[in-house]
Design a protein around this motif. Structure first.
Motif, PDB file in Angstrom:
ATOM      1  N   PRO A 135       0.805  -1.224   0.000  1.00  0.00           N
ATOM      2  CA  PRO A 135       0.000   0.000   0.000  1.00  0.00           C
ATOM      3  C   PRO A 135       0.839   1.275   0.000  1.00  0.00           C
ATOM      4  N   ALA A 136       2.023   1.231   0.632  1.00  0.00           N
ATOM      5  CA  ALA A 136       2.889   2.409   0.650  1.00  0.00           C
ATOM      6  C   ALA A 136       3.376   2.761  -0.744  1.00  0.00           C
ATOM      7  N   GLU A 137       3.436   1.765  -1.634  1.00  0.00           N
ATOM      8  CA  GLU A 137       3.874   1.990  -3.020  1.00  0.00           C
ATOM      9  C   GLU A 137       2.695   2.268  -3.946  1.00  0.00           C
ATOM     10  N   THR A 138       1.610   1.495  -3.791  1.00  0.00           N
ATOM     11  CA  THR A 138       0.498   1.572  -4.738  1.00  0.00           C
ATOM     12  C   THR A 138      -0.493   2.682  -4.427  1.00  0.00           C
ATOM     13  N   GLY A 139      -0.527   3.149  -3.155  1.00  0.00           N
ATOM     14  CA  GLY A 139      -1.525   4.137  -2.776  1.00  0.00           C
ATOM     15  C   GLY A 139      -2.912   3.558  -2.630  1.00  0.00           C
ATOM     16  N   LYS A 140      -3.016   2.216  -2.625  1.00  0.00           N
ATOM     17  CA  LYS A 140      -4.281   1.514  -2.463  1.00  0.00           C
ATOM     18  C   LYS A 140      -4.188   0.608  -1.238  1.00  0.00           C
ATOM     19  N   PRO A 141      -5.325   0.285  -0.597  1.00  0.00           N
ATOM     20  CA  PRO A 141      -5.275  -0.628   0.545  1.00  0.00           C
ATOM     21  C   PRO A 141      -4.754  -2.005   0.146  1.00  0.00           C
ATOM     22  N   LEU A 179      11.380   1.152 -21.895  1.00  0.00           N
ATOM     23  CA  LEU A 179      10.026   1.378 -21.396  1.00  0.00           C
ATOM     24  C   LEU A 179       9.298   0.058 -21.158  1.00  0.00           C
ATOM     25  N   ALA A 180       9.575  -0.928 -21.988  1.00  0.00           N
ATOM     26  CA  ALA A 180       8.948  -2.246 -21.806  1.00  0.00           C
ATOM     27  C   ALA A 180       9.342  -2.831 -20.452  1.00  0.00           C
ATOM     28  N   ALA A 181      10.603  -2.715 -20.099  1.00  0.00           N
ATOM     29  CA  ALA A 181      11.062  -3.215 -18.804  1.00  0.00           C
ATOM     30  C   ALA A 181      10.436  -2.418 -17.666  1.00  0.00           C
ATOM     31  N   ALA A 182      10.380  -1.099 -17.803  1.00  0.00           N
ATOM     32  CA  ALA A 182       9.804  -0.254 -16.749  1.00  0.00           C
ATOM     33  C   ALA A 182       8.322  -0.540 -16.544  1.00  0.00           C
ATOM     34  N   ALA A 183       7.610  -0.826 -17.621  1.00  0.00           N
ATOM     35  CA  ALA A 183       6.172  -1.056 -17.534  1.00  0.00           C
ATOM     36  C   ALA A 183       5.807  -2.393 -16.909  1.00  0.00           C
ATOM     37  N   THR A 184       6.677  -3.369 -17.042  1.00  0.00           N
ATOM     38  CA  THR A 184       6.346  -4.726 -16.591  1.00  0.00           C
ATOM     39  C   THR A 184       7.049  -5.149 -15.315  1.00  0.00           C
ATOM     40  N   GLN A 185       8.067  -4.393 -14.900  1.00  0.00           N
ATOM     41  CA  GLN A 185       8.819  -4.766 -13.711  1.00  0.00           C
ATOM     42  C   GLN A 185       8.587  -3.803 -12.548  1.00  0.00           C
ATOM     43  N   ARG A 186       7.568  -2.958 -12.658  1.00  0.00           N
ATOM     44  CA  ARG A 186       7.342  -1.914 -11.671  1.00  0.00           C
ATOM     45  C   ARG A 186       6.705  -2.461 -10.397  1.00  0.00           C
ATOM     46  N   THR A 187       6.747  -1.645  -9.337  1.00  0.00           N
ATOM     47  CA  THR A 187       6.141  -1.998  -8.059  1.00  0.00           C
ATOM     48  C   THR A 187       4.957  -1.095  -7.740  1.00  0.00           C
ATOM     49  N   VAL A 188       4.586  -0.222  -8.680  1.00  0.00           N
ATOM     50  CA  VAL A 188       3.453   0.672  -8.474  1.00  0.00           C
ATOM     51  C   VAL A 188       2.771   0.925  -9.804  1.00  0.00           C
TER      52      VAL A 188
END
Length: 354
Positions: free
Chosen positions: A250-256, A345-354
């Motif tokens: 939640p600290a990363e996603t901003g969602k519960p 960008l492909a790596a950033a879009a698929t390996q993200r934590t948020v």
């Protein structure tokens, strides 16, 4: 290696959005303070985020034309995708009854809270829903206005507008598919993938690439090549989002925690878990979807999904789709710098934590 830095690009996109909303605020000023509240919430809706859609639009253009004749016009065109995204989020949060977005109250909750605090007549929930529908509609229309008024010549912008209109149709129809799936309370993997493809994958990556390329005068063959890269990457992007919706911090996603489980989303991840989990565990997961869940419940459902092998399976699919997309990109007849940045960008879009 490329020297492209996404941070200044994001700042540029935000400045375009701020300037655009300043102009809209001036137009709506005669309506008084209520219109100002609508503009304020629009500003919040378009603030923040990774700006993936704008970035893919920019590099879709650069894939076809390495030289940018009018950088300001291209920035405005790219920003139109972020306005479309904001519209989709406002409507999506309302339909999912989400409480938060990026760590703050979702649009309908913000307006609902204002109504309740002021003690106005009628129901706060209905007021919040009405305000969110209207703001989402306004943003949807403004996305087209920003693209059409971006500064490209009429013949150049026509292809982009046609593709944006197609994109808007796809995402709205995809959203209705999603609403219908949730109402029926069942979705097999194929159905969940169809929802994923039209609700998110196409408008997140494939269509932004196409819109940028269309503005640059892309041929049908070039659009097709970019689509072979963009669609599987968009699917991987949304599958990553589905994993984060259950297992994200939640600290990363901003969602519960476990927000997708509370909202009852019938994602590919959930469909796979329901297929693979032991009958009693599958029933527990199925019955719990869309109900109020405490921290212990979320951990239990996460364990069911994890133990079923669904999370590992989705991770493998994300990797396979991303790998296929990048392999396709290497063979595409596009600008070499664009190829490098799109791979990043492909790596950033698929390996993200948020």
């Amino acid at each position: 290696m490329t020297t492209w830095d996404p941070a200044p690009f994001r700042d540029q996109v935000q400045q375009v959005l701020d300037d655009f909303l300043d102009r809209r605020a001036a137009e709506l000023a005669p309506l008084g303070p209520d219109a100002g509240r609508l503009i304020d919430e629009a500003r919040t809706a378009v603030r923040g985020g990774k700006r993936f859609r704008a970035a893919f639009c920019h590099w879709g253009y650069r894939a076809v034309r390495s030289d940018v004749a009018d950088a300001a016009a291209l920035a405005r065109a790219c920003a139109s995708l972020e306005v479309l995204h904001a519209s989709a989020l406002v409507h999506d949060d309302l339909m999912d009854a989400s409480d938060t977005r990026r760590g703050r109250p979702a649009t309908h909750r913000a307006f609902e809270g204002e109504h309740r605090a002021a003690g106005w007549r009628g129901g706060p929930e209905q007021y919040g829903a009405a305000a969110a529908i209207l703001l989402g509609d306004l943003l949807l229309g403004w996305s087209g206005d920003l693209l059409r008024g971006s500064g490209f010549a009429a013949d150049e912008v026509a292809a982009g507008v046609t593709l944006l209109e197609l994109c808007r149709t796809e995402v709205i129809a995809g959203q209705f598919l999603d609403v219908s799936v949730q109402a029926r309370g069942h979705a097999d993997v194929d159905t969940a993938m169809t929802v994923l493809r039209y609700k998110s994958a196409k408008y997140s990556i494939e269509r932004p690439l196409h819109i940028g390329a269309g503005l640059a005068g892309a041929t049908a063959a070039q659009l097709e090549q970019l689509g072979r890269f963009g669609l599987p990457l968009g699917e991987a992007f949304q599958l990553r989002d589905d994993v984060l919706g259950v297992f994200g911090d939640p600290a990363e996603t901003g969602k519960p925690a476990g927000d997708d489980l509370v909202e009852g989303k019938r994602t590919v991840l959930v469909a796979l878990a329901l297929d693979a989990a032991p009958p009693a565990a599958a029933r527990r997961l199925d019955d719990a979807l869309g109900t109020p869940l405490g921290a212990t419940d979320v951990e239990e459902l996460r364990a069911i999904i994890e133990d079923s092998g669904a999370r590992a399976q989705v991770e493998a699919v994300i990797g396979s789709l991303a790998e296929h997309a990048v392999e396709t990109l290497q063979a595409a007849e596009i600008d070499d710098e664009a190829r490098v940045v799109l791979t990043e960008l492909a790596a950033a879009a698929t390996q993200r934590t948020v």
